[in-house]
Design an enzyme around this catalytic site. Structure first.
Site, mmCIF file in Angstrom:
data_model
loop_
_atom_site.group_PDB
_atom_site.id
_atom_site.type_symbol
_atom_site.label_atom_id
_atom_site.label_comp_id
_atom_site.label_asym_id
_atom_site.label_seq_id
_atom_site.Cartn_x
_atom_site.Cartn_y
_atom_site.Cartn_z
ATOM 1 N N ARG A 55 -47.260 15.893 -34.535
ATOM 2 C CA ARG A 55 -46.661 17.136 -34.026
ATOM 3 C C ARG A 55 -45.358 17.426 -34.765
ATOM 4 N NH1 ARG A 55 -46.587 16.580 -27.665
ATOM 5 N NH2 ARG A 55 -45.599 18.651 -27.791
ATOM 6 N N GLN A 87 -39.023 24.160 -22.140
ATOM 7 C CA GLN A 87 -39.799 22.945 -21.920
ATOM 8 C C GLN A 87 -40.373 22.461 -23.254
ATOM 9 O OE1 GLN A 87 -42.407 23.624 -18.140
ATOM 10 N NE2 GLN A 87 -41.739 25.645 -18.817
ATOM 11 N N HIS A 105 -37.084 18.935 -21.885
ATOM 12 C CA HIS A 105 -38.078 17.869 -22.120
ATOM 13 C C HIS A 105 -37.909 17.206 -23.488
ATOM 14 C CE1 HIS A 105 -40.879 19.796 -18.908
ATOM 15 N NE2 HIS A 105 -39.906 19.110 -18.381
ATOM 16 N N CYS A 132 -32.900 1.693 -36.186
ATOM 17 C CA CYS A 132 -32.030 2.727 -35.605
ATOM 18 C C CYS A 132 -30.817 2.880 -36.515
ATOM 19 C CB CYS A 132 -31.580 2.318 -34.209
ATOM 20 S SG CYS A 132 -30.226 3.314 -33.558
HETATM 21 C C1 LIG Z 1 -48.756 17.555 -13.589
HETATM 22 C C2 LIG Z 1 -47.622 17.800 -12.616
HETATM 23 C C3 LIG Z 1 -48.079 18.076 -11.238
HETATM 24 N N1 LIG Z 1 -46.721 16.628 -12.660
HETATM 25 C C4 LIG Z 1 -45.395 16.818 -12.575
HETATM 26 O O1 LIG Z 1 -44.877 17.903 -12.428
HETATM 27 C C5 LIG Z 1 -44.583 15.562 -12.747
HETATM 28 C C6 LIG Z 1 -44.485 14.810 -11.398
HETATM 29 C C7 LIG Z 1 -43.834 15.587 -10.346
HETATM 30 C C8 LIG Z 1 -42.506 15.711 -10.193
HETATM 31 N N2 LIG Z 1 -42.267 16.531 -9.123
HETATM 32 C C9 LIG Z 1 -43.418 16.929 -8.590
HETATM 33 C C10 LIG Z 1 -43.679 17.783 -7.519
HETATM 34 C C11 LIG Z 1 -44.971 18.022 -7.190
HETATM 35 C C12 LIG Z 1 -45.997 17.397 -7.942
HETATM 36 C C13 LIG Z 1 -45.728 16.572 -9.032
HETATM 37 C C14 LIG Z 1 -44.432 16.341 -9.350
HETATM 38 N N3 LIG Z 1 -43.264 15.875 -13.292
HETATM 39 C C15 LIG Z 1 -42.616 14.891 -13.995
HETATM 40 O O2 LIG Z 1 -43.059 13.772 -14.183
HETATM 41 C C16 LIG Z 1 -41.251 15.267 -14.562
HETATM 42 C C17 LIG Z 1 -41.258 15.290 -16.111
HETATM 43 C C18 LIG Z 1 -42.251 16.260 -16.636
HETATM 44 C C19 LIG Z 1 -42.083 16.414 -18.161
HETATM 45 C C20 LIG Z 1 -43.305 15.921 -18.903
HETATM 46 N N4 LIG Z 1 -43.208 16.304 -20.323
HETATM 47 C C21 LIG Z 1 -43.701 17.432 -20.840
HETATM 48 N N5 LIG Z 1 -43.536 17.753 -22.149
HETATM 49 C C22 LIG Z 1 -42.836 16.848 -23.066
HETATM 50 C C23 LIG Z 1 -43.798 15.950 -23.749
HETATM 51 C C24 LIG Z 1 -44.611 16.637 -24.828
HETATM 52 O O3 LIG Z 1 -44.309 17.755 -25.209
HETATM 53 O O4 LIG Z 1 -45.521 15.980 -25.309
HETATM 54 S S1 LIG Z 1 -44.525 18.532 -19.743
HETATM 55 C C25 LIG Z 1 -45.310 19.752 -20.724
HETATM 56 O O5 LIG Z 1 -46.267 20.369 -19.878
HETATM 57 C C26 LIG Z 1 -45.618 21.404 -19.153
HETATM 58 C C27 LIG Z 1 -46.481 22.614 -18.996
HETATM 59 O O6 LIG Z 1 -46.757 23.094 -20.214
HETATM 60 P P1 LIG Z 1 -46.528 24.662 -20.586
HETATM 61 O O7 LIG Z 1 -45.400 24.706 -21.536
HETATM 62 O O8 LIG Z 1 -46.476 25.507 -19.403
HETATM 63 O O9 LIG Z 1 -47.885 24.895 -21.403
HETATM 64 P P2 LIG Z 1 -49.368 25.075 -20.810
HETATM 65 O O10 LIG Z 1 -50.293 24.785 -21.937
HETATM 66 O O11 LIG Z 1 -49.559 24.356 -19.531
HETATM 67 O O12 LIG Z 1 -49.426 26.646 -20.471
HETATM 68 C C28 LIG Z 1 -49.231 27.587 -21.482
HETATM 69 C C29 LIG Z 1 -49.057 28.924 -20.785
HETATM 70 O O13 LIG Z 1 -48.750 29.901 -21.774
HETATM 71 C C30 LIG Z 1 -49.624 31.008 -21.648
HETATM 72 N N6 LIG Z 1 -49.833 31.531 -23.012
HETATM 73 C C31 LIG Z 1 -50.659 31.052 -23.978
HETATM 74 N N7 LIG Z 1 -50.538 31.804 -25.101
HETATM 75 C C32 LIG Z 1 -49.583 32.761 -24.838
HETATM 76 C C33 LIG Z 1 -49.014 33.831 -25.578
HETATM 77 N N8 LIG Z 1 -49.381 34.095 -26.837
HETATM 78 N N9 LIG Z 1 -48.075 34.599 -24.979
HETATM 79 C C34 LIG Z 1 -47.694 34.372 -23.683
HETATM 80 N N10 LIG Z 1 -48.198 33.344 -22.924
HETATM 81 C C35 LIG Z 1 -49.125 32.562 -23.502
HETATM 82 C C36 LIG Z 1 -50.905 30.479 -20.989
HETATM 83 O O14 LIG Z 1 -51.520 31.512 -20.282
HETATM 84 C C37 LIG Z 1 -50.328 29.398 -20.054
HETATM 85 O O15 LIG Z 1 -49.953 29.952 -18.802
HETATM 86 C C38 LIG Z 1 -44.335 21.739 -19.873
HETATM 87 O O16 LIG Z 1 -43.296 21.309 -19.059
HETATM 88 C C39 LIG Z 1 -44.427 20.906 -21.139
HETATM 89 O O17 LIG Z 1 -43.176 20.513 -21.591
HETATM 90 N N11 LIG Z 1 -40.284 14.264 -14.222
HETATM 91 C C40 LIG Z 1 -39.902 14.091 -12.950
HETATM 92 O O18 LIG Z 1 -40.335 14.763 -12.041
HETATM 93 O O19 LIG Z 1 -38.945 13.105 -12.828
HETATM 94 C C41 LIG Z 1 -38.522 12.852 -11.468
HETATM 95 C C42 LIG Z 1 -37.288 13.647 -11.182
HETATM 96 C C43 LIG Z 1 -37.269 15.025 -11.320
HETATM 97 C C44 LIG Z 1 -36.108 15.756 -10.959
HETATM 98 C C45 LIG Z 1 -34.999 15.092 -10.546
HETATM 99 C C46 LIG Z 1 -35.038 13.682 -10.455
HETATM 100 C C47 LIG Z 1 -36.208 12.980 -10.762
#
Ligand SMILES: CC(C)NC(=O)[C@H](Cc1c[nH]c2ccccc12)NC(=O)[C@H](CCCC/N=C(/NCCC(=O)O)S[C@H]1O[C@H](COP(=O)(O)OP(=O)(O)OC[C@H]2O[C@@H](n3cnc4c(N)ncnc43)[C@H](O)[C@@H]2O)[C@@H](O)[C@H]1O)NC(=O)OCc1ccccc1
Length: 224
Positions: A55, A87, A105, A132
């Site tokens: 990537r 993000q 992120h 490092c």
């Molecule tokens: C699956 C999910 C339910 N799980 C979580 O949310 C978890 C757990 C969790 C925490 N709280 C909760 C509450 C409820 C349930 C679960 C949880 N969260 C965590 O673990 C987070 C850490 C999460 C980070 C993980 N790392 C990423 N990325 C980096 C790595 C890498 O890049 O490899 S996440 C990664 O996926 C996430 C979603 O991706 P999107 O960017 O939205 O992309 P996606 O493909 O999903 O969607 C694309 C969108 O674009 C649209 N689109 C497409 N083309 C276009 C276009 N051309 N124009 C316009 N729009 C477009 C599409 O229609 C679509 O809607 C982003 O955040 C992204 O960064 N950490 C944490 O909570 O720590 C504790 C804490 C928190 C706060 C305070 C203290 C302690």
């Protein structure tokens, strides 16, 4: 008018950066638990380093698109009253000219040393494991926030979101927290909330206004 713009993978899709959950998305070809969790890294460092090395290398073949460029122009207008919270781990906001960008992120162009905690800028592969530049240990990992890890700058982001007048979300599925919860925080603080996305997201119901279409058209239209 204080504005916070939250961006996701969708804003970089038209630049040729793969999103996560769309057809042909990253999570189609890779097991998220294997490549984007600390447990996965502990199990197979090489698999994870190769995933992020590929990537990082692909950044050389993509350019900012009109959505990134429009936000950079908006920063010229609003200055300190605009904050972009992304993000995304790509550097397309900065290459478009944005300066007020928070990578909650992490960034592909940084490494994180597990020995000394430093986060040096990093443009090369992390395989085979280089020393490092700060402490010399061979303990560098991609400086990205994996699932289960705490995102960066949560206090600064929380202050900006709860203090803004306008909250705009661009190109995110609203499926990952804490980012997916910011629209509710902004709304409960009295901000107007606008979603610009290719299709309605998991969080569309939380927004005052939803516009669907490609970011490369919607963002310049909104900024102009
Ligand atoms: C699956 C999910 C339910 N799980 C979580 O949310 C978890 C757990 C969790 C925490 N709280 C909760 C509450 C409820 C349930 C679960 C949880 N969260 C965590 O673990 C987070 C850490 C999460 C980070 C993980 N790392 C990423 N990325 C980096 C790595 C890498 O890049 O490899 S996440 C990664 O996926 C996430 C979603 O991706 P999107 O960017 O939205 O992309 P996606 O493909 O999903 O969607 C694309 C969108 O674009 C649209 N689109 C497409 N083309 C276009 C276009 N051309 N124009 C316009 N729009 C477009 C599409 O229609 C679509 O809607 C982003 O955040 C992204 O960064 N950490 C944490 O909570 O720590 C504790 C804490 C928190 C706060 C305070 C203290 C302690």
């Amino acid at each position: 008018m204080r504005v916070v713009v939250l961006t996701g993978a969708g804003i970089s899709a038209e630049s040729g950066v793969r999103t996560f959950r769309d057809d042909g998305g990253l999570w189609e070809g890779h097991d998220v638990n294997a490549v984007a969790t600390p447990e996965g890294f502990a199990r197979d460092r090489e698999l994870v380093q190769r995933f992020y090395d590929a990537r990082r290398r692909s950044l050389a073949h993509v350019e900012p698109n009109p959505a990134h460029l429009a936000l950079a122009r908006l920063e010229e207008e609003l200055g300190e009253d605009l904050l972009v919270v992304t993000q995304n781990v790509d550097d397309l906001h900065e290459r478009a000219g944005s300066r007020r960008v928070v990578h909650m992120h992490g960034e592909l162009l940084r490494a994180a040393c597990e020995a000394c905690g430093s986060r040096p800028r990093w443009e090369e592969d992390l395989l085979p494991s280089p020393p490092c530049p700060v402490c010399g240990a061979r303990a560098l990992r991609p400086d990205v926030v994996w699932f289960g890890e705490v995102p960066y700058e949560l206090d600064r982001i929380g202050r900006a979101v709860s203090g803004c007048d306008l909250f705009v979300s661009v190109g995110t599925s609203g499926s990952v927290y804490p980012a997916a919860g910011y629209v509710s925080l902004a709304a409960s603080s009295g901000a107007h909330t606008l979603e610009l996305n290719l299709e309605p997201s998991e969080g569309s119901r939380f927004f005052d206004e939803v516009r669907t279409g490609p970011a490369g058209r919607l963002v310049p239209e909104w900024v102009e």
